[in-house]
Design a protein around this motif. Sequence first.
Motif, short mmCIF file in Angstrom:
data_model
loop_
_atom_site.label_atom_id
_atom_site.label_comp_id
_atom_site.label_asym_id
_atom_site.label_seq_id
_atom_site.Cartn_x
_atom_site.Cartn_y
_atom_site.Cartn_z
N LEU A 10 0.83 -1.21 0.00
CA LEU A 10 0.00 0.00 0.00
C LEU A 10 0.86 1.26 0.00
O LEU A 10 0.61 2.20 -0.76
CB LEU A 10 -0.93 0.00 1.22
CG LEU A 10 -1.96 1.12 1.28
CD1 LEU A 10 -2.89 1.09 0.07
CD2 LEU A 10 -2.77 1.03 2.58
N ASN A 11 1.91 1.28 0.82
CA ASN A 11 2.78 2.44 0.86
C ASN A 11 3.59 2.59 -0.43
O ASN A 11 3.91 3.71 -0.84
CB ASN A 11 3.73 2.37 2.06
CG ASN A 11 3.04 2.81 3.35
OD1 ASN A 11 2.01 3.49 3.31
ND2 ASN A 11 3.60 2.43 4.48
N LEU B 97 -4.83 8.68 3.70
CA LEU B 97 -4.86 8.25 5.10
C LEU B 97 -6.04 8.90 5.80
O LEU B 97 -6.22 10.13 5.70
CB LEU B 97 -3.55 8.64 5.78
CG LEU B 97 -2.34 7.86 5.26
CD1 LEU B 97 -1.16 8.78 5.01
CD2 LEU B 97 -1.96 6.78 6.25
N PRO B 98 -6.85 8.15 6.52
CA PRO B 98 -8.03 8.72 7.18
C PRO B 98 -7.72 9.91 8.08
O PRO B 98 -8.50 10.87 8.14
CB PRO B 98 -8.57 7.53 8.00
CG PRO B 98 -8.09 6.32 7.28
CD PRO B 98 -6.76 6.69 6.70
N CYS B 99 -6.56 9.88 8.73
CA CYS B 99 -6.22 10.97 9.65
C CYS B 99 -5.97 12.29 8.94
O CYS B 99 -5.94 13.35 9.57
CB CYS B 99 -5.01 10.60 10.50
SG CYS B 99 -3.53 10.23 9.56
N PHE B 100 -5.77 12.25 7.61
CA PHE B 100 -5.49 13.48 6.87
C PHE B 100 -6.65 13.93 5.98
O PHE B 100 -6.52 14.90 5.24
CB PHE B 100 -4.24 13.30 6.00
CG PHE B 100 -2.97 13.20 6.81
CD1 PHE B 100 -2.63 14.14 7.77
CD2 PHE B 100 -2.09 12.13 6.61
CE1 PHE B 100 -1.48 14.04 8.51
CE2 PHE B 100 -0.92 12.02 7.34
CZ PHE B 100 -0.61 12.98 8.29
N ILE B 101 -7.77 13.25 6.05
CA ILE B 101 -8.92 13.66 5.24
C ILE B 101 -9.38 15.06 5.70
O ILE B 101 -9.65 15.29 6.87
CB ILE B 101 -10.08 12.65 5.37
CG1 ILE B 101 -9.68 11.31 4.74
CG2 ILE B 101 -11.35 13.19 4.71
CD1 ILE B 101 -10.68 10.19 4.94
N PRO C 240 -9.13 7.76 -2.87
CA PRO C 240 -9.76 7.25 -1.65
C PRO C 240 -9.14 5.96 -1.13
O PRO C 240 -9.22 5.67 0.07
CB PRO C 240 -11.23 7.03 -2.07
CG PRO C 240 -11.22 6.99 -3.56
CD PRO C 240 -10.08 7.85 -4.00
N GLU C 241 -8.52 5.18 -2.00
CA GLU C 241 -7.87 3.95 -1.54
C GLU C 241 -6.54 4.21 -0.84
O GLU C 241 -6.10 3.42 -0.01
CB GLU C 241 -7.62 3.01 -2.73
CG GLU C 241 -8.88 2.41 -3.32
CD GLU C 241 -8.54 1.39 -4.41
OE1 GLU C 241 -7.40 0.88 -4.41
OE2 GLU C 241 -9.41 1.15 -5.25
#
Length: 357
Positions: A230-231, A256-260, A252-253
Amino acid sequence: MENKTNTLKAVDFFCGGGGMSYGMLEAGINVLAGIDNEENCRRTYDANIGENKFINADVFNLKEDELEAKLNLNKNDDDLILIGCSPCQFWSIINTNRNKSTKSANLLIEFARFVKYFNPGYVVVENVPGVLRKKNESGLEDFIIWLEKNNYVVHFEVHNVSDYGVPQSRKRFTLIANRVTTEKINPIKKEGKKVTVRDVIGESNGFAKINDGHKDNTEFIHTVPTVSKLNKRRLEKIKKDGGDRLGFANDPELQLPCFIGKDHWFKDTFGRLWWDKPSPTITTKFFSISNGRFAHPEENRALSLREGATLQSFPKNYKFHGSSTAAIARLIGNAVPPKYAKCIGESITKNHLNGKI
């Protein structure tokens, strides 16, 4: 001046893997010993600074007269330099858990105990800028007051090591105190353009192209950890030469959720180095792309151990010993850049040779 001999000698407290000591040696200063409470520094220190110069001791338990006897030191010795580059986690702005580093808050106070006992010709302190911002709590203010009352001329300032021949932007608090002459000693800056990433790493500088997960079992340690699938996909989206995680922010894939919705937060995370700038600060986590701007300018991987050491200005033949990639990276990231240390040493040597009759 050409007929004068450099008789300076140094004791390096909190020596780690020897970055400060190596710079002092390069400046022509005799390093008597390095002191550190981490035994795992010994092999690296001995391999580069000299056999049997490493003293494994906790400064909180080490007594002044013990050190005096062990190294045959004299009080009031004009030729003696005491150096204290204490671990700085407590005062660092990037620290995430101060509870683990509370003990390090008082290391400067412990170092000052030895300075007051020996009254050396010179004193050097190198640390994070936070030790100056919190000079009351860190013990720095009281230490400076004591030095000035005891006839030391004191220089203290935050310097960027990129001004001293190091291919890295790294701001460090530096104190140089001198009671041998009346001169205020500044580290000697390097003239000309700053050294950049392109000047020291890449194929033209002896760094072969490698893939993530490459293990180099030679002393060159051009070793880099594996990157997850993934990375790797994220890295492929980040533009070469200074790109950042905004390259995959709209996927979206990969986002990172923390940066949305927080595109401007911690933009260096997953970022690539620029070829034609000094690198960002090399921390103990420089081998991880998720811990800062530590991705190679072109290749889809983090910096290798040797690349990190080179950006810290260690010579390519410097030997690092550790039980793991993380252990060696810690030695590298915590070190004083040797070329910066050399500039400090050269400034003291120049003062000493000019000032002595």
